[in-house]
Design a protein around this motif. Structure first.
Motif, PDB file in Angstrom:
ATOM      1  N   GLU A   1      53.786  67.408  45.995  1.00 48.45           N
ATOM      2  CA  GLU A   1      54.826  66.944  46.904  1.00 48.45           C
ATOM      3  C   GLU A   1      55.538  65.712  46.345  1.00 48.45           C
ATOM      4  O   GLU A   1      56.697  65.449  46.664  1.00 48.45           O
ATOM      5  CB  GLU A   1      54.214  66.617  48.270  1.00 48.45           C
ATOM      6  CG  GLU A   1      55.232  66.330  49.355  1.00 48.45           C
ATOM      7  CD  GLU A   1      54.590  66.165  50.712  1.00 48.45           C
ATOM      8  OE1 GLU A   1      55.323  66.191  51.718  1.00 48.45           O
ATOM      9  OE2 GLU A   1      53.351  66.008  50.771  1.00 48.45           O
TER      10      GLU A   1
ATOM     11  N   ALA B   1      48.885  71.034  46.323  1.00 54.83           N
ATOM     12  CA  ALA B   1      50.184  71.019  46.999  1.00 54.83           C
ATOM     13  C   ALA B   1      50.557  69.598  47.413  1.00 54.83           C
ATOM     14  O   ALA B   1      51.704  69.161  47.233  1.00 54.83           O
ATOM     15  CB  ALA B   1      50.146  71.937  48.220  1.00 54.83           C
TER      16      ALA B   1
ATOM     17  N   ASN C   1      51.354  76.029  50.388  1.00 55.20           N
ATOM     18  CA  ASN C   1      52.782  76.088  50.076  1.00 55.20           C
ATOM     19  C   ASN C   1      53.361  74.685  49.989  1.00 55.20           C
ATOM     20  O   ASN C   1      52.978  73.800  50.748  1.00 55.20           O
ATOM     21  CB  ASN C   1      53.531  76.877  51.144  1.00 55.20           C
ATOM     22  CG  ASN C   1      52.894  78.224  51.417  1.00 55.20           C
ATOM     23  OD1 ASN C   1      51.997  78.318  52.244  1.00 55.20           O
ATOM     24  ND2 ASN C   1      53.329  79.241  50.734  1.00 55.20           N
ATOM     25  N   ILE C   2      54.317  74.508  49.060  1.00 51.40           N
ATOM     26  CA  ILE C   2      54.955  73.208  48.925  1.00 51.40           C
ATOM     27  C   ILE C   2      56.359  73.354  48.339  1.00 51.40           C
ATOM     28  O   ILE C   2      56.537  73.897  47.248  1.00 51.40           O
ATOM     29  CB  ILE C   2      54.093  72.239  48.050  1.00 51.40           C
ATOM     30  CG1 ILE C   2      54.719  70.864  48.002  1.00 51.40           C
ATOM     31  CG2 ILE C   2      53.863  72.803  46.670  1.00 51.40           C
ATOM     32  CD1 ILE C   2      54.678  70.121  49.314  1.00 51.40           C
TER      33      ILE C   2
END
Length: 250
Positions: free
Chosen positions: A43, A39, A202-203
């Protein structure tokens, strides 16, 4: 959600004649750490409200072990004779976008999936053809830089509505996605595996799920008891030797 996906995997195993996996918190921690590392990496080339995301998931690690077995060892887990790993990338939302007449960004949005699919296919082929871990690492680092450069060229788009998927939808999407993929399905239904852990990160509107599988060993692993068999000297797994009935590095 991690436990719900795990339970869904066990439903599939039982349905196909395999025994249910036992949840292992230590394995889940390793799986979660790999998901978080992916993640953090993603990003750099994803973002809500851009014309394209250049997502990349891979089993090769760059922070605490190149392979999943190394990641387990580097977190003090040696009690296995076999391991496996599944990774899923699942969109968490559906976006509705508004374009003006003759908007050039529309083509970028519509072609995004095709561009990323070609990048993924090329990366996978290069990794499979690499002869050494060093070559694989260079390929991975080059791919990351390439996707960062691609993302720098993306443009902002006008999002007018966001529909977030339910937990049930994300859980079923992960389980079904793995079951419909030959390699992932093979790991899920492998009856050699006895324990597993699953970790999520989560990303930017995506969920990354990693599941680690192991076959627990009763002996032969590092710092564990030596294995015994009639007619043989006490022994350990590859690269380990038996000293005072404990398996240690040579």
């Amino acid at each position: 959600m991690e436990k719900e996906i795990f339970d869904g995997i066990n439903v599939e195993r039982i349905k196909n004649g395999a025994t249910a996996l036992i949840w292992n918190d230590e394995l889940a921690a390793v799986a979660r750490e790999h998901s978080k590392n992916l993640a953090k990496e993603n990003e750099q080339y994803t973002g809500i409200g851009y014309s394209c995301d250049y997502l990349l998931i891979h089993h090769e690690g760059t922070s605490f072990g190149f392979y999943n077995s190394e990641r387990l060892n580097n977190r003090g887990i040696y009690y296995f004779s076999k391991s496996g790993e599944n990774i899923a990338l699942i969109p968490e939302a559906r976006y509705k976008v508004s374009f003006s007449a003759n908007d050039s960004i529309k083509n970028e949005v519509e072609n995004c999936g095709s561009v990323v699919s070609k990048l993924d296919a090329s990366f996978k082929k290069s990794i499979e053809e690499a002869r050494t871990d060093e070559e694989k690492l260079v390929i991975l680092q080059t791919e990351i830089k390439k996707r960062i450069d691609y993302f720098k060229q993306t443009k902002l788009i006008n999002i007018i509505d966001v529909s977030w998927f339910s937990t049930d939808s994300l859980v079923s999407g992960t389980v079904n996605g793995w079951m419909n993929s030959e390699g992932h399905r093979r790991n899920i239904l492998d009856n050699d595996f006895t324990e597993s852990g699953l970790g999520i990160a989560n990303i930017n509107g995506y969920m990354i799920a990693t599941q680690v599988f192991i076959k627990r060993a009763g002996c032969g692993f590092e710092n564990g008891a030596c294995c015994e068999k009639i007619g043989y000297y006490p022994y350990c797994f590859d690269s380990l030797v038996c000293k005072q009935n404990i398996c240690v590095n040579k």
